[in-house]
Design a protein around this motif. Structure first.
Motif, PDB file in Angstrom:
ATOM      1  N   VAL A   1       0.818  -1.208   0.000  1.00  0.00           N
ATOM      2  CA  VAL A   1       0.000   0.000   0.000  1.00  0.00           C
ATOM      3  C   VAL A   1       0.855   1.263   0.000  1.00  0.00           C
ATOM      4  O   VAL A   1       2.022   1.229   0.391  1.00  0.00           O
ATOM      5  CB  VAL A   1      -0.941   0.038   1.233  1.00  0.00           C
ATOM      6  N   LEU A   2       0.238   2.356  -0.442  1.00  0.00           N
ATOM      7  CA  LEU A   2       0.775   3.685  -0.194  1.00  0.00           C
ATOM      8  C   LEU A   2       0.041   4.201   1.031  1.00  0.00           C
ATOM      9  O   LEU A   2      -1.194   4.153   1.087  1.00  0.00           O
ATOM     10  CB  LEU A   2       0.525   4.629  -1.366  1.00  0.00           C
ATOM     11  N   GLN A   3       0.781   4.670   2.005  1.00  0.00           N
ATOM     12  CA  GLN A   3       0.197   5.151   3.248  1.00  0.00           C
ATOM     13  C   GLN A   3       0.543   6.631   3.376  1.00  0.00           C
ATOM     14  O   GLN A   3       1.716   7.006   3.320  1.00  0.00           O
ATOM     15  CB  GLN A   3       0.738   4.335   4.419  1.00  0.00           C
ATOM     16  N   ILE A   4      -0.481   7.466   3.492  1.00  0.00           N
ATOM     17  CA  ILE A   4      -0.310   8.907   3.599  1.00  0.00           C
ATOM     18  C   ILE A   4      -0.892   9.350   4.938  1.00  0.00           C
ATOM     19  O   ILE A   4      -2.018   8.986   5.276  1.00  0.00           O
ATOM     20  CB  ILE A   4      -1.050   9.640   2.462  1.00  0.00           C
ATOM     21  N   SER A   5      -0.116  10.123   5.689  1.00  0.00           N
ATOM     22  CA  SER A   5      -0.601  10.665   6.960  1.00  0.00           C
ATOM     23  C   SER A   5      -0.445  12.173   6.946  1.00  0.00           C
ATOM     24  O   SER A   5       0.559  12.700   6.467  1.00  0.00           O
ATOM     25  CB  SER A   5       0.195  10.101   8.131  1.00  0.00           C
ATOM     26  N   SER A   6      -1.453  12.862   7.492  1.00  0.00           N
ATOM     27  CA  SER A   6      -1.386  14.314   7.589  1.00  0.00           C
ATOM     28  C   SER A   6      -1.911  14.728   8.958  1.00  0.00           C
ATOM     29  O   SER A   6      -3.023  14.348   9.324  1.00  0.00           O
ATOM     30  CB  SER A   6      -2.235  14.947   6.492  1.00  0.00           C
ATOM     31  N   PRO A   7      -1.131  15.470   9.740  1.00  0.00           N
ATOM     32  CA  PRO A   7       0.207  15.915   9.409  1.00  0.00           C
ATOM     33  C   PRO A   7       1.202  14.761   9.371  1.00  0.00           C
ATOM     34  O   PRO A   7       0.863  13.633   9.728  1.00  0.00           O
ATOM     35  CB  PRO A   7       0.539  16.893  10.542  1.00  0.00           C
ATOM     36  N   GLY A   8       2.411  15.062   8.950  1.00  0.00           N
ATOM     37  CA  GLY A   8       3.450  14.047   8.794  1.00  0.00           C
ATOM     38  C   GLY A   8       3.994  13.546  10.124  1.00  0.00           C
ATOM     39  O   GLY A   8       3.596  13.985  11.194  1.00  0.00           O
ATOM     40  N   GLY A   9       4.918  12.612  10.021  1.00  0.00           N
ATOM     41  CA  GLY A   9       5.566  12.049  11.201  1.00  0.00           C
ATOM     42  C   GLY A   9       5.417  10.551  11.314  1.00  0.00           C
ATOM     43  O   GLY A   9       6.035   9.924  12.166  1.00  0.00           O
ATOM     44  N   TRP A  10       4.600   9.955  10.443  1.00  0.00           N
ATOM     45  CA  TRP A  10       4.343   8.514  10.523  1.00  0.00           C
ATOM     46  C   TRP A  10       5.635   7.714  10.417  1.00  0.00           C
ATOM     47  O   TRP A  10       5.822   6.730  11.128  1.00  0.00           O
ATOM     48  CB  TRP A  10       3.341   8.105   9.438  1.00  0.00           C
ATOM     49  N   GLU A  11       6.544   8.135   9.542  1.00  0.00           N
ATOM     50  CA  GLU A  11       7.781   7.373   9.383  1.00  0.00           C
ATOM     51  C   GLU A  11       8.626   7.402  10.653  1.00  0.00           C
ATOM     52  O   GLU A  11       9.330   6.440  10.959  1.00  0.00           O
ATOM     53  CB  GLU A  11       8.586   7.854   8.163  1.00  0.00           C
ATOM     54  N   CYS A  12       8.520   8.484  11.438  1.00  0.00           N
ATOM     55  CA  CYS A  12       9.251   8.563  12.711  1.00  0.00           C
ATOM     56  C   CYS A  12       8.706   7.541  13.704  1.00  0.00           C
ATOM     57  O   CYS A  12       9.470   6.886  14.425  1.00  0.00           O
ATOM     58  CB  CYS A  12       9.149   9.974  13.284  1.00  0.00           C
ATOM     59  N   TYR A  13       7.383   7.401  13.720  1.00  0.00           N
ATOM     60  CA  TYR A  13       6.752   6.402  14.586  1.00  0.00           C
ATOM     61  C   TYR A  13       7.204   5.000  14.186  1.00  0.00           C
ATOM     62  O   TYR A  13       7.588   4.192  15.039  1.00  0.00           O
ATOM     63  CB  TYR A  13       5.229   6.542  14.503  1.00  0.00           C
ATOM     64  N   LEU A  14       7.179   4.709  12.883  1.00  0.00           N
ATOM     65  CA  LEU A  14       7.601   3.383  12.417  1.00  0.00           C
ATOM     66  C   LEU A  14       9.068   3.115  12.755  1.00  0.00           C
ATOM     67  O   LEU A  14       9.421   2.011  13.158  1.00  0.00           O
ATOM     68  CB  LEU A  14       7.365   3.241  10.918  1.00  0.00           C
TER      69      LEU A  14
END
Length: 125
Positions: free
Chosen positions: A76-89
């Motif tokens: 999947v393409l996963q989009i989060s707004s606001p950003g920061g999802w990659e930091c959580y992962l």
């Protein structure tokens, strides 16, 4: 990455390697576009399967869970707004097996990490 969008959103291509337990994002809206496979989505009180080419909007404040329905698992393409999802992962990956119980993500073990990102996983009673 979030830094490339001045924090407005993050965009990641992800293979759902493990089912994601029911949780709520209290700030970020999450959007998922299925590139390959089938993704099981438990959204609020509904359950459905998103197939290749489908788009799913998961607004903040609404509990949801994601499941692998296909083999191989969905991409999947996963989009989060606001950003920061990659930091959580990154924080989850750094924790490694410490957030797992019997190979599955454990809400009790994830919640201390998730709290820093305004996410709360439902813990079993």
């Amino acid at each position: 990455m979030t830094s490339d969008t001045e924090g407005r959103f993050s965009l990641l291509e992800v293979v759902l390697a493990r089912d994601i337990p029911r949780h709520t994002h209290h700030v970020a809206d999450e959007c998922i576009y299925v590139l390959d496979g089938e993704l099981g989505v438990d959204f609020d009180d509904r359950v459905f399967t998103a197939t290749k080419g489908m788009f799913v909007l998961l607004p903040h404040g609404v509990p949801h869970a994601l499941r692998r329905v296909s083999s191989p698992p969905p991409r999947v393409l996963q989009i989060s707004s606001p950003g920061g999802w990659e930091c959580y992962l990154e924080d989850l990956f750094e924790a490694g097996p410490a957030v797992l119980t019997d190979g599955a993500l454990d809400p009790r073990k994830i919640n201390p990490i998730a709290a820093e990102y305004d996410i709360r996983y439902e813990e079993p009673a």
